[in-house]
Motif scaffolding. Sequence first.
Motif, PDB file in Angstrom:
ATOM      1  N   LEU A   4      31.039  40.797  35.256  1.00 15.64           N
ATOM      2  CA  LEU A   4      30.804  39.467  35.800  1.00 15.64           C
ATOM      3  C   LEU A   4      31.618  39.276  37.061  1.00 15.64           C
ATOM      4  O   LEU A   4      32.529  40.032  37.348  1.00 15.64           O
ATOM      5  N   VAL A   5      31.251  38.273  37.804  1.00 11.99           N
ATOM      6  CA  VAL A   5      31.912  37.917  39.059  1.00 11.99           C
ATOM      7  C   VAL A   5      32.602  36.579  38.861  1.00 11.99           C
ATOM      8  O   VAL A   5      32.091  35.712  38.158  1.00 11.99           O
ATOM      9  N   ILE A   6      33.758  36.430  39.493  1.00  9.79           N
ATOM     10  CA  ILE A   6      34.430  35.132  39.467  1.00  9.79           C
ATOM     11  C   ILE A   6      34.517  34.634  40.903  1.00  9.79           C
ATOM     12  O   ILE A   6      35.118  35.274  41.762  1.00  9.79           O
ATOM     13  N   TYR A   7      33.853  33.518  41.141  1.00  8.12           N
ATOM     14  CA  TYR A   7      33.854  32.906  42.472  1.00  8.12           C
ATOM     15  C   TYR A   7      35.162  32.138  42.636  1.00  8.12           C
ATOM     16  O   TYR A   7      35.495  31.262  41.846  1.00  8.12           O
ATOM     17  N   ILE A   8      35.923  32.514  43.667  1.00 13.58           N
ATOM     18  CA  ILE A   8      37.209  31.863  43.942  1.00 13.58           C
ATOM     19  C   ILE A   8      37.095  31.083  45.252  1.00 13.58           C
ATOM     20  O   ILE A   8      36.006  30.930  45.788  1.00 13.58           O
ATOM     21  N   ALA A   9      38.212  30.625  45.769  1.00 16.55           N
ATOM     22  CA  ALA A   9      38.222  29.903  47.039  1.00 16.55           C
ATOM     23  C   ALA A   9      37.604  30.757  48.144  1.00 16.55           C
ATOM     24  O   ALA A   9      37.677  31.986  48.120  1.00 16.55           O
ATOM     25  N   GLU A  10      36.983  30.104  49.100  1.00 13.57           N
ATOM     26  CA  GLU A  10      36.371  30.800  50.233  1.00 13.57           C
ATOM     27  C   GLU A  10      37.447  31.472  51.085  1.00 13.57           C
ATOM     28  O   GLU A  10      38.411  30.829  51.503  1.00 13.57           O
ATOM     29  N   ALA A  11      37.290  32.757  51.340  1.00 18.94           N
ATOM     30  CA  ALA A  11      38.253  33.487  52.166  1.00 18.94           C
ATOM     31  C   ALA A  11      38.123  33.119  53.643  1.00 18.94           C
ATOM     32  O   ALA A  11      39.108  33.071  54.365  1.00 18.94           O
ATOM     33  N   HIS A  12      36.902  32.870  54.083  1.00 16.35           N
ATOM     34  CA  HIS A  12      36.656  32.575  55.497  1.00 16.35           C
ATOM     35  C   HIS A  12      35.788  31.332  55.623  1.00 16.35           C
ATOM     36  O   HIS A  12      34.720  31.363  56.234  1.00 16.35           O
ATOM     37  N   ALA A  13      36.282  30.251  55.056  1.00 14.96           N
ATOM     38  CA  ALA A  13      35.528  28.998  55.120  1.00 14.96           C
ATOM     39  C   ALA A  13      35.366  28.553  56.575  1.00 14.96           C
ATOM     40  O   ALA A  13      36.246  28.779  57.413  1.00 14.96           O
ATOM     41  N   SER A  24      30.804  32.714  58.068  1.00 13.30           N
ATOM     42  CA  SER A  24      31.455  31.462  57.666  1.00 13.30           C
ATOM     43  C   SER A  24      30.428  30.341  57.673  1.00 13.30           C
ATOM     44  O   SER A  24      30.306  29.590  58.633  1.00 13.30           O
ATOM     45  N   CYS A  25      29.697  30.231  56.568  1.00 14.75           N
ATOM     46  CA  CYS A  25      28.580  29.287  56.549  1.00 14.75           C
ATOM     47  C   CYS A  25      28.828  28.078  55.650  1.00 14.75           C
ATOM     48  O   CYS A  25      27.968  27.209  55.548  1.00 14.75           O
ATOM     49  N   VAL A  26      29.998  28.011  54.995  1.00 10.80           N
ATOM     50  CA  VAL A  26      30.322  26.853  54.153  1.00 10.80           C
ATOM     51  C   VAL A  26      31.764  26.429  54.401  1.00 10.80           C
ATOM     52  O   VAL A  26      32.601  27.239  54.785  1.00 10.80           O
ATOM     53  N   ASP A  27      32.034  25.158  54.182  1.00 11.09           N
ATOM     54  CA  ASP A  27      33.404  24.657  54.256  1.00 11.09           C
ATOM     55  C   ASP A  27      34.124  24.987  52.951  1.00 11.09           C
ATOM     56  O   ASP A  27      33.498  25.269  51.930  1.00 11.09           O
ATOM     57  N   PHE A  61      42.593  31.488  38.172  1.00  9.85           N
ATOM     58  CA  PHE A  61      42.302  32.927  38.132  1.00  9.85           C
ATOM     59  C   PHE A  61      42.909  33.623  39.341  1.00  9.85           C
ATOM     60  O   PHE A  61      43.583  34.647  39.210  1.00  9.85           O
ATOM     61  N   HIS A  62      42.674  33.072  40.498  1.00 10.04           N
ATOM     62  CA  HIS A  62      43.200  33.675  41.732  1.00 10.04           C
ATOM     63  C   HIS A  62      44.730  33.771  41.690  1.00 10.04           C
ATOM     64  O   HIS A  62      45.310  34.798  42.050  1.00 10.04           O
ATOM     65  N   THR A  63      45.395  32.727  41.239  1.00 11.57           N
ATOM     66  CA  THR A  63      46.858  32.710  41.200  1.00 11.57           C
ATOM     67  C   THR A  63      47.398  33.755  40.224  1.00 11.57           C
ATOM     68  O   THR A  63      48.341  34.493  40.545  1.00 11.57           O
ATOM     69  N   ILE A  64      46.802  33.850  39.051  1.00 21.80           N
ATOM     70  CA  ILE A  64      47.280  34.788  38.034  1.00 21.80           C
ATOM     71  C   ILE A  64      46.997  36.231  38.426  1.00 21.80           C
ATOM     72  O   ILE A  64      47.848  37.107  38.287  1.00 21.80           O
ATOM     73  N   TYR A  65      45.792  36.496  38.942  1.00 20.53           N
ATOM     74  CA  TYR A  65      45.376  37.873  39.189  1.00 20.53           C
ATOM     75  C   TYR A  65      45.471  38.312  40.643  1.00 20.53           C
ATOM     76  O   TYR A  65      45.248  39.481  40.946  1.00 20.53           O
ATOM     77  N   GLY A  66      45.782  37.410  41.567  1.00 20.20           N
ATOM     78  CA  GLY A  66      45.901  37.804  42.966  1.00 20.20           C
ATOM     79  C   GLY A  66      44.617  38.413  43.496  1.00 20.20           C
ATOM     80  O   GLY A  66      44.606  39.518  44.024  1.00 20.20           O
ATOM     81  N   SER A  67      43.537  37.699  43.356  1.00 13.52           N
ATOM     82  CA  SER A  67      42.215  38.250  43.611  1.00 13.52           C
ATOM     83  C   SER A  67      41.727  38.152  45.046  1.00 13.52           C
ATOM     84  O   SER A  67      40.609  38.557  45.331  1.00 13.52           O
ATOM     85  N   TRP A  68      42.511  37.666  45.968  1.00 10.79           N
ATOM     86  CA  TRP A  68      42.046  37.526  47.336  1.00 10.79           C
ATOM     87  C   TRP A  68      42.265  38.817  48.090  1.00 10.79           C
ATOM     88  O   TRP A  68      43.324  39.426  47.944  1.00 10.79           O
ATOM     89  N   PRO A  69      41.401  39.305  48.940  1.00 13.24           N
ATOM     90  CA  PRO A  69      40.085  38.746  49.184  1.00 13.24           C
ATOM     91  C   PRO A  69      39.101  39.117  48.088  1.00 13.24           C
ATOM     92  O   PRO A  69      38.195  38.380  47.777  1.00 13.24           O
ATOM     93  N   PHE A  70      39.246  40.293  47.492  1.00 16.27           N
ATOM     94  CA  PHE A  70      38.433  40.631  46.321  1.00 16.27           C
ATOM     95  C   PHE A  70      39.113  41.792  45.604  1.00 16.27           C
ATOM     96  O   PHE A  70      39.831  42.576  46.203  1.00 16.27           O
TER      97      PHE A  70
END
Length: 113
Positions: A4-13, A24-27, A61-70
């Motif tokens: 599965l995929v987990i959608y997190i905060a936009e990297a390049h909003a 960069s097509c969404v805020d 999820f992002h904070t615990i797993y450090g998922s940025w950028p992917f």
Amino acid sequence: MRLLVIYIAEAHARDQWPVGKTISCVDQPTTIDQRLKNASQFRKNFNFEMPMLVDNMDNTFHTIYGSWPFRFYVIHDGKLALKAEPGEQSLAYDMDELDAWIVNFYQSRRPIN
């Protein structure tokens, strides 16, 4: 096995760190409804069929797993078994290495006859 995929905060909003009109097509979403809408729109636009979860607005999820950028993770029995990260030089993943790890992981857990 379930992927599965987990959608997190936009990297390049578009409103924070844009990298071009087509990328960069969404805020950056400010509400969970906006984040859910972005995830839904992505699934529709790209005919994306893999199950997708959406991180909460606290970015737990992002904070615990450090998922940025992917990142790629294997979570087994509720525990992190693998956190694959891109190479330092190439910033890319060796997908063959990731495939081999998954095959070895599951073969090592097969019952012995």
